[in-house]
Design a protein around this motif. Structure first.
Motif, PDB file in Angstrom:
ATOM      1  N   ALA A   1       0.805  -1.226   0.000  1.00  0.00           N
ATOM      2  CA  ALA A   1       0.000   0.000   0.000  1.00  0.00           C
ATOM      3  C   ALA A   1       0.832   1.268   0.000  1.00  0.00           C
ATOM      4  O   ALA A   1       0.414   2.302  -0.534  1.00  0.00           O
ATOM      5  N   HIS A   2       2.014   1.213   0.569  1.00  0.00           N
ATOM      6  CA  HIS A   2       2.843   2.421   0.680  1.00  0.00           C
ATOM      7  C   HIS A   2       4.235   2.148   0.100  1.00  0.00           C
ATOM      8  O   HIS A   2       5.249   2.459   0.722  1.00  0.00           O
ATOM      9  N   ASP A   3       4.274   1.571  -1.088  1.00  0.00           N
ATOM     10  CA  ASP A   3       5.554   1.200  -1.709  1.00  0.00           C
ATOM     11  C   ASP A   3       6.123   2.284  -2.614  1.00  0.00           C
ATOM     12  O   ASP A   3       7.172   2.088  -3.236  1.00  0.00           O
TER      13      ASP A   3
ATOM     14  N   ASP B   1       2.439   5.088  -5.880  1.00  0.00           N
ATOM     15  CA  ASP B   1       1.446   6.141  -6.085  1.00  0.00           C
ATOM     16  C   ASP B   1       2.025   7.543  -5.974  1.00  0.00           C
ATOM     17  O   ASP B   1       1.285   8.536  -6.021  1.00  0.00           O
TER      18      ASP B   1
END
Length: 566
Positions: free
Chosen positions: A160-162, A165
């Motif tokens: 999710a926080h790689d 984005d």
């Protein structure tokens, strides 16, 4: 040694009459046209390939290789949570042993793809319903669905926080000779400027295997490379053959898509079952995703201009003559030239596939029909490594890369694939870890040990765990000649510290040699040392006298000389 690689090679050997490194060609199978034979892992990989080939389905700033890796990691965890054949990649959890693995795999794939491509939920729901309809109702089916959903949630949360984005930072050229600038005809802004900083799936960092900088513009190596592509890669080249023109166009799509297709064909031809396919596509897709992160790290580190710019401006080297009207055969992609992505991804994928099935496999690739080529072109292939080489060279023939790009991309992809094959288990890299995971073939994170042990051939060299070591007769002096598919079948004994002499070994005969994949290989009596992947327990000598990759392999005696039993 190389626990995961050994495991999958052992699985693959159930369907091969010869060891994986010497596997015979099989009948051609076209995975795009034929059914997946009930294998939901292959089916869902094909589904995702069809999704990313759909115009506008893929978010413009998210590289599709990430989504293949996420889906296949979830499928791998769902299957292995039930079978318990391998440690899980993501969050560990327990599952009933009698849960349905096909239901788990299908649910894991479905749930990850509906999260990543919500606009396609309706068609993905229909596919899942179809898959589940073929599984008998009952507790096993329902437990499998729960396992798949749990695996999907865990992997989605893990990634999710790689950094995927993050807003891609704008690129501004310096205008200096050699610095990348947007290219005609569209002059598109450079793509994926942020991707080199995305958290890898297996590597410690995106720059772990970053290649050396390209040679300076003033060098003869640069001039030779530019002049080669200037001649053979021009739209109206008179030196490029008709076949090279056809192949440049055949390979003009994103590199990874070809290899997803090839993997489907080969897995079907090898009759790989669901468990084997889950292992294969997890390692393949995670490796390709990391090869993509690594290539963008290098591209935006070196910012090297494309051939069309170098030829039209011809600044920095008098051996390159300016041609302001020069145009390549293939449209230039919107990112820096060095290293070459087709070379990187193709070598990485081919190396992983060869680790499972050997280099010799038969498959086909087909170019789509276009206005200029109304009839599609289909070509059969019989070697994974040769196909990877062709993919890289096709970009020179197409005028969008130089041989310098090809060589560095090839080396980057090979290094990443060997690292992936060398992991004892699939596991996410730990950010900030000072050592990360052990490179392929290493005896420990710090140093390797060479010792003497008893065997059927008398006293031989082995590592600290008793695993047999070999020399390769093709090596010249202390330099290793074993890379790519060779290093998959014969992993080098590497070390990150000074090698140690164990019982019976001579410290004076121990040494090291630098490999081009940025690892350090242990030598003994001047011979680089290797393992053989079909040796699965201490004392095995299945590689003794094998003629492979151009020369023979031998175990060594305590003096570091080959033991020739012929």
């Amino acid at each position: 040694m190389l626990a995961l690689a050994v495991a999958v090679l052992t699985l693959g050997a159930q369907h091969a009459a010869t060891p994986a490194a010497h596997a015979a060609p099989l009948a051609t199978v076209n995975a795009v046209e034929g059914p997946p034979q009930g294998n939901v892992v292959i089916e869902w990989n094909r589904t995702l390939l069809n999704v990313v080939r759909t115009p506008h389905a893929q978010p413009a700033t998210i590289h599709p290789t990430r989504n293949f890796a996420i889906m296949s990691a979830a499928v791998y965890d769902a299957v292995n949570a039930i079978s318990r054949a391998h440690p899980l990649y993501g969050t560990s959890f327990t599952a009933p042993r009698d849960a349905s693995r096909p239901a788990a795999a299908a649910a894991a794939a479905h749930d990850t793809l509906t999260a990543l491509y919500p606009a396609h939920k309706a068609s993905l729901d229909r596919q899942l319903s179809s898959d589940l309809a073929g599984i008998p109702d009952g507790r096993a089916k329902q437990e499998g669905i729960k396992v798949g959903a749990q695996a999907a949630r865990a992997i989605i949360a893990l990634r999710a926080h790689d950094g995927a984005d993050a807003t891609p930072p704008p690129y501004t050229t310096t205008g200096k000779p050699g610095d990348y600038r947007s290219t005609p005809p569209a002059f598109k802004a450079p793509e994926f400027t942020q991707w080199g900083k995305v958290t890898p799936f297996l590597l410690r960092t995106g720059h772990q295997f970053r290649p050396a900088a390209p040679p300076p513009l003033s060098s003869s190596a640069y001039a030779t490379a530019i002049n080669e592509v200037k001649n053979i890669g021009a739209a109206r080249s008179t030196t490029r053959t008709a076949e090279q023109t056809t192949l440049a166009k055949l390979w003009s799509a994103p590199a990874q898509n070809y290899w997803y297709d090839v993997a489907q064909q080969v897995a079907l031809a090898r009759h790989s079952d669901l468990d084997q396919s889950a292992d294969l596509f997890a390692l393949l897709n995670l490796t390709v995703a990391d090869a993509t992160i690594g290539i963008y790290d290098a591209k935006y580190t070196y910012r090297f201009w494309r051939p069309i710019t170098a030829i039209r401006l011809a600044a920095g080297n008098p051996q390159v003559k300016r041609d302001p009207a020069w145009t390549p055969l293939v449209t230039t992609p919107p990112d820096p030239s060095y290293p070459g992505m087709h070379s990187d991804i193709s070598t990485a994928a081919a190396t992983v596939l060869a680790g499972f099935y050997g280099d010799r496999n038969t498959f086909t690739l087909t170019s789509p029909a276009t206005a200029g080529s109304p009839r599609p072109y289909t070509k059969p292939y019989t070697s994974l490594s040769a196909t990877a080489t062709e993919a890289g060279l096709s970009r020179i023939w197409g005028g969008v890369h130089t041989r310098l790009d090809h060589k560095s991309g090839n080396e980057l992809g090979a290094a990443i694939a060997r690292y992936a094959l060398g992991q004892s288990k699939l596991a996410p890299a730990v950010p900030g870890s000072p050592t990360g995971k052990t490179p392929a073939g290493s005896a420990s994170p710090a140093s390797a040990t060479v010792a003497v042990r008893d065997s059927k051939l008398g006293k031989i060299l082995a590592d600290g765990q008793g695993r047999t070591l070999y020399l390769f007769e093709a090596d010249k002096g202390t330099s290793s000649t074993c890379y790519s598919a060779c290093a998959t079948a014969w992993p080098p004994l590497t070390t990150t510290g000074k090698p140690q002499a164990g019982s019976g070994a001579s410290p004076a005969l121990l040494g090291t040699t630098a490999r081009t994949d940025h690892t350090t290989q242990v030598t003994y009596n001047g011979h680089p040392l290797y393992y053989f992947v079909t040796d699965v327990k201490p004392g095995d000598i299945t590689g003794q006298g094998v003629d492979s990759f151009g020369a023979k392999w031998y175990v060594l005696n305590p003096k570091g000389n080959k033991i020739d039993t012929s």
